[in-house]
Write a protein that holds these residues in place. Structure first.
Motif, mmCIF file in Angstrom:
data_model
loop_
_atom_site.group_PDB
_atom_site.id
_atom_site.type_symbol
_atom_site.label_atom_id
_atom_site.label_comp_id
_atom_site.label_asym_id
_atom_site.label_seq_id
_atom_site.Cartn_x
_atom_site.Cartn_y
_atom_site.Cartn_z
ATOM 1 N N VAL A 202 -7.152 -12.548 -2.545
ATOM 2 C CA VAL A 202 -6.133 -11.215 -3.020
ATOM 3 C C VAL A 202 -6.875 -9.955 -2.768
ATOM 4 C CG1 VAL A 202 -4.870 -10.351 -4.773
ATOM 5 C CG2 VAL A 202 -4.743 -12.668 -4.192
ATOM 6 N N ALA A 203 -8.002 -9.795 -3.189
ATOM 7 C CA ALA A 203 -8.703 -8.798 -3.392
ATOM 8 C C ALA A 203 -9.039 -8.140 -1.991
ATOM 9 C CB ALA A 203 -10.056 -8.838 -3.927
ATOM 10 N N VAL A 204 -9.281 -8.983 -0.908
ATOM 11 C CA VAL A 204 -9.482 -8.736 0.495
ATOM 12 C C VAL A 204 -8.160 -8.051 1.169
ATOM 13 C CG1 VAL A 204 -10.205 -9.529 2.746
ATOM 14 C CG2 VAL A 204 -11.536 -10.076 0.807
ATOM 15 N N LEU A 205 -7.371 -8.975 0.724
ATOM 16 C CA LEU A 205 -5.887 -8.565 1.180
ATOM 17 C C LEU A 205 -5.550 -7.311 0.920
ATOM 18 C CD1 LEU A 205 -3.206 -9.347 2.962
ATOM 19 C CD2 LEU A 205 -2.473 -10.707 0.884
ATOM 20 N N PHE A 206 -5.399 -6.997 -0.309
ATOM 21 C CA PHE A 206 -5.330 -5.603 -1.130
ATOM 22 C C PHE A 206 -6.047 -4.525 -0.403
ATOM 23 C CE2 PHE A 206 -2.650 -7.599 -4.658
ATOM 24 C CZ PHE A 206 -1.737 -8.172 -3.743
ATOM 25 N N GLY A 207 -7.377 -4.795 -0.185
ATOM 26 C CA GLY A 207 -8.185 -3.862 0.249
ATOM 27 C C GLY A 207 -7.887 -3.417 1.596
ATOM 28 N N ILE A 208 -7.404 -4.437 2.563
ATOM 29 C CA ILE A 208 -6.964 -3.987 3.694
ATOM 30 C C ILE A 208 -5.566 -3.080 3.882
ATOM 31 C CG2 ILE A 208 -6.027 -4.994 5.984
ATOM 32 C CD1 ILE A 208 -7.905 -7.363 5.520
ATOM 33 N N LEU A 209 -4.774 -3.318 2.828
ATOM 34 C CA LEU A 209 -3.355 -3.005 2.653
ATOM 35 C C LEU A 209 -3.877 -1.603 2.138
ATOM 36 C CD1 LEU A 209 -1.122 -5.631 1.270
ATOM 37 C CD2 LEU A 209 -1.026 -4.824 3.517
ATOM 38 N N ALA A 210 -4.777 -1.314 1.151
ATOM 39 C CA ALA A 210 -4.824 0.073 0.423
ATOM 40 C C ALA A 210 -5.452 0.942 1.748
ATOM 41 C CB ALA A 210 -6.178 -0.273 -0.591
ATOM 42 N N LEU A 211 -6.384 0.514 2.309
ATOM 43 C CA LEU A 211 -6.978 1.322 3.662
ATOM 44 C C LEU A 211 -5.855 1.626 4.733
ATOM 45 C CD1 LEU A 211 -10.434 -0.313 4.642
ATOM 46 C CD2 LEU A 211 -10.232 1.735 3.368
ATOM 47 N N SER A 212 -5.091 0.858 4.751
ATOM 48 C CA SER A 212 -3.785 1.228 5.625
ATOM 49 C C SER A 212 -3.017 2.393 4.884
ATOM 50 C CB SER A 212 -2.989 0.059 6.079
ATOM 51 O OG SER A 212 -3.836 -1.093 6.580
ATOM 52 N N CYS A 213 -2.772 2.297 3.731
ATOM 53 C CA CYS A 213 -1.963 3.149 3.028
ATOM 54 C C CYS A 213 -2.666 4.497 2.960
ATOM 55 C CB CYS A 213 -1.671 2.879 1.699
ATOM 56 S SG CYS A 213 -0.634 1.392 1.461
ATOM 57 N N TYR A 214 -3.978 4.648 2.682
ATOM 58 C CA TYR A 214 -4.892 5.967 2.761
ATOM 59 C C TYR A 214 -4.552 6.680 3.935
ATOM 60 C CZ TYR A 214 -7.084 4.725 -1.813
ATOM 61 O OH TYR A 214 -6.755 4.569 -3.366
ATOM 62 N N PHE A 215 -4.838 5.783 5.140
ATOM 63 C CA PHE A 215 -4.779 6.386 6.196
ATOM 64 C C PHE A 215 -3.144 6.904 6.677
ATOM 65 C CE2 PHE A 215 -4.315 6.104 11.063
ATOM 66 C CZ PHE A 215 -5.145 6.806 11.393
ATOM 67 N N ALA A 216 -2.207 6.428 6.321
ATOM 68 C CA ALA A 216 -1.074 6.869 6.451
ATOM 69 C C ALA A 216 -0.457 8.086 5.776
ATOM 70 C CB ALA A 216 0.235 5.610 6.041
ATOM 71 N N CYS A 217 -1.356 7.978 4.420
ATOM 72 C CA CYS A 217 -1.144 9.509 3.596
ATOM 73 C C CYS A 217 -1.986 10.606 4.367
ATOM 74 C CB CYS A 217 -1.764 9.126 2.193
ATOM 75 S SG CYS A 217 -1.843 10.431 1.177
ATOM 76 N N TYR A 218 -3.032 10.338 4.909
ATOM 77 C CA TYR A 218 -3.884 11.272 5.593
ATOM 78 C C TYR A 218 -2.924 11.648 6.928
ATOM 79 C CZ TYR A 218 -7.213 13.267 8.378
ATOM 80 O OH TYR A 218 -8.077 14.353 9.234
ATOM 81 N N LYS A 219 -2.368 10.711 7.635
ATOM 82 C CA LYS A 219 -1.735 11.096 8.758
ATOM 83 C C LYS A 219 -0.196 11.766 8.541
ATOM 84 C CE LYS A 219 -2.608 10.455 12.555
ATOM 85 N NZ LYS A 219 -3.563 11.467 13.503
ATOM 86 N N LEU A 220 0.279 11.255 7.523
ATOM 87 C CA LEU A 220 1.828 11.708 7.267
ATOM 88 C C LEU A 220 2.064 13.069 6.681
ATOM 89 C CD1 LEU A 220 3.393 8.280 6.852
ATOM 90 C CD2 LEU A 220 3.377 9.554 8.831
ATOM 91 N N THR A 221 1.004 13.380 5.740
ATOM 92 C CA THR A 221 1.126 14.727 4.997
ATOM 93 C C THR A 221 0.346 15.842 5.537
ATOM 94 O OG1 THR A 221 -0.825 13.925 3.804
ATOM 95 C CG2 THR A 221 1.294 13.552 2.822
ATOM 96 N N THR A 222 0.863 17.040 5.331
ATOM 97 C CA THR A 222 0.460 18.270 5.652
ATOM 98 C C THR A 222 -0.170 19.151 4.653
ATOM 99 O OG1 THR A 222 1.603 17.962 7.571
ATOM 100 C CG2 THR A 222 0.853 19.993 7.179
#
Length: 470
Positions: A202-222
């Motif tokens: 579960v920790a590995v799965l959520f780690g992958i999801l967390a990285l994806s979310c941080y990248f989305a936050c970086y790309k979508l916000t200004t």
């Protein structure tokens, strides 16, 4: 208030970045940021204590000490990182966004390492492993969360849109809670016992999801707002500290937030034992997570009209009073089933959801008050002070939770807990939250000064002060 905020003059129009207008893309990106944060924050809150006691076989008292020490250190790290961020000049990608991307990788890696059980190691090794990985993870969490929380102030200067960001942020947290609290117990427990291999998966799965979310936050916000060179932060700590000490709204909302965090973390830690041992029904943990998330989403469309009519302070106080009454009732209902407990607690969850939804608006108000008192717009520093208070709350809750569970007689080595221990766990999950919610109600009603009328007057006074500085 909206008109006053729009006259903000320390960030001239000619110095705003050329970019697309603020809109849905930014809100979704900001949601992803807190979703990424809470994938691990809530995972740790919900399962790390029972993982340490039942897998690493660390006593609940020692786990409580670890949580206490780590959170107090994190509080210092929050403030230090906030001051550091305020002294940095913006880059082409912004002042806050780059730090979210840079620090997310070590943060997630350390988060996964917390749930690694190396076979054949001694109890002393597991204790040291827990202390090192947990404290490092908490420190790295500050390096992502402080710039994320501060970023809202430079995405838009429109107060209505800033309120929307607060709501979308809360939605991100609730989505993480929905996934972790509903699906987590169904995966990590087998026959009411936590499983090390499943926890790591579960920790590995959520780690992958967390990285994806941080990248989305970086790309979508200004980040659209950039202070002029003459307004770059000077780092005047003396002026800042004087302003903070004069900021009564900040002091009281810090205390209220600290107490609220104590309650949130305490309930999260104790609920595991409540449903595992008192009710013998860990499946109900999924249901209570679902109900809590549903209560927040039901409250979301009600917040804006109620706050507009009555005020933030007033609505939050009423919610706290409702939650306190519900948990007092639960304390006296000792013979109900797990499902009945969840159903009744849903009403209390609906009550404290309003405090959760308006807390970021409270923070905006105290940042404005700090500017009114000092003439400085120190978003990251003031936000880090607020975050520091939450970490102290977590420290107290983690420490008190571990010590309290141990004090009532919980023993992980026992196949079945004693009647005294079970009753103690029930009290920790009911009457203690009732007292804490009641305390927050009293703070909001009698001590926090910014009611609806005074908040509106602050906006007018601040607008006049800004005009004088032009």
């Amino acid at each position: 208030m909206e008109e006053a905020k729009q006259e903000y003059t320390t960030i001239p129009d000619e110095e705003k970045k050329e970019s697309a207008p603020f809109g849905l893309k930014d809100k979704i990106g900001y949601l992803f940021g807190d979703l990424g944060n809470d994938f691990f924050f809530m995972l740790v809150s919900a399962f790390l204590m029972v993982y340490y006691t039942d897998i690493f076989h660390i006593s609940a008292a020692l786990v409580g000490m670890l949580f206490l020490v780590a959170r107090l250190w994190d509080a210092v790290a929050d403030f230090a990182w906030g001051r550091f961020i305020d002294t940095r000049k913006p880059t082409a990608q912004g002042k806050f966004r780059p730090w979210i991307l840079r620090m997310s990788f070590p943060l997630v890696l350390t988060g996964v390492l917390m749930f690694v059980q190396l076979p054949g190691m001694s109890d002393g090794f597991y204790l040291a492993w827990a202390f090192v990985t947990y404290i490092v993870w908490g420190t790295l969490y500050s390096t992502v969360n402080i710039p994320y929380g501060s970023m809202a102030s430079v995405m838009t200067d429109n107060p209505v849109e800033r309120t929307a960001l607060s709501t979308w942020r809360t939605m991100g947290a609730m989505l993480a809670a929905l996934i972790i609290n509903v699906l987590g117990p169904l995966v990590v427990f087998v026959d009411n016992e936590i499983q090390a291999d499943r926890m790591l998966m579960v920790a590995v799965l959520f780690g992958i999801l967390a990285l994806s979310c941080y990248f989305a936050c970086y790309k979508l916000t200004t980040e659209r707002l950039v202070a002029s060179k003459s307004n770059h932060y000077k780092g005047n700590m003396k002026v800042t500290m004087k302003g903070l000490l004069k900021n009564k709204p900040l002091i009281w909302i810090l205390i209220a937030s600290l107490i609220f965090m104590v309650n949130t973390m305490l309930i999260s830690a104790v609920n595991i034992y409540l449903f595992k041992d008192y009710f013998s029904n860990t499946s109900a943990l999924s249901m209570i997570g679902l109900v809590q998330t549903a209560a927040v989403f039901i409250a979301i469309p009600l917040v804006k009209p109620l706050v507009k009519k009555f005020g933030k302070k007033e609505i939050a106080a009423i919610g706290m009073a409702l939650a306190a009454v519900v948990y007092v009732i639960l304390y006296f209902l000792k013979d109900i089933s797990a499902i009945q407990f969840v159903a009744i607690s849903a009403v209390g969850m609906f009550g404290f959801a309003f405090f959760n939804l308006v807390i970021w608006a409270f923070v905006t108000d105290v940042i404005d008050y700090h500017e009114y008192v000092t003439g400085l717009r120190e978003d990251a520093t003031v936000y880090s002070i607020y975050s520091m208070a939450r970490k102290i709350g977590q420290a107290i809750a983690g420490g008190v939770g571990g010590f309290a569970v141990s004090a009532v007689g919980y023993d992980a080595a026992r196949a079945a807990q004693t009647e005294e221990a079970l009753n103690g766990i029930h009290s920790l999950a009911t009457i203690v939250p009732a007292i804490i919610y009641g305390g927050i109600f009293l703070i909001l009603i009698f001590l926090y000064p910014l009611n609806k009328q005074k908040t509106n007057q602050l906006a007018v006074d601040l607008a006049e002060k800004r005009k004088e500085q032009i």
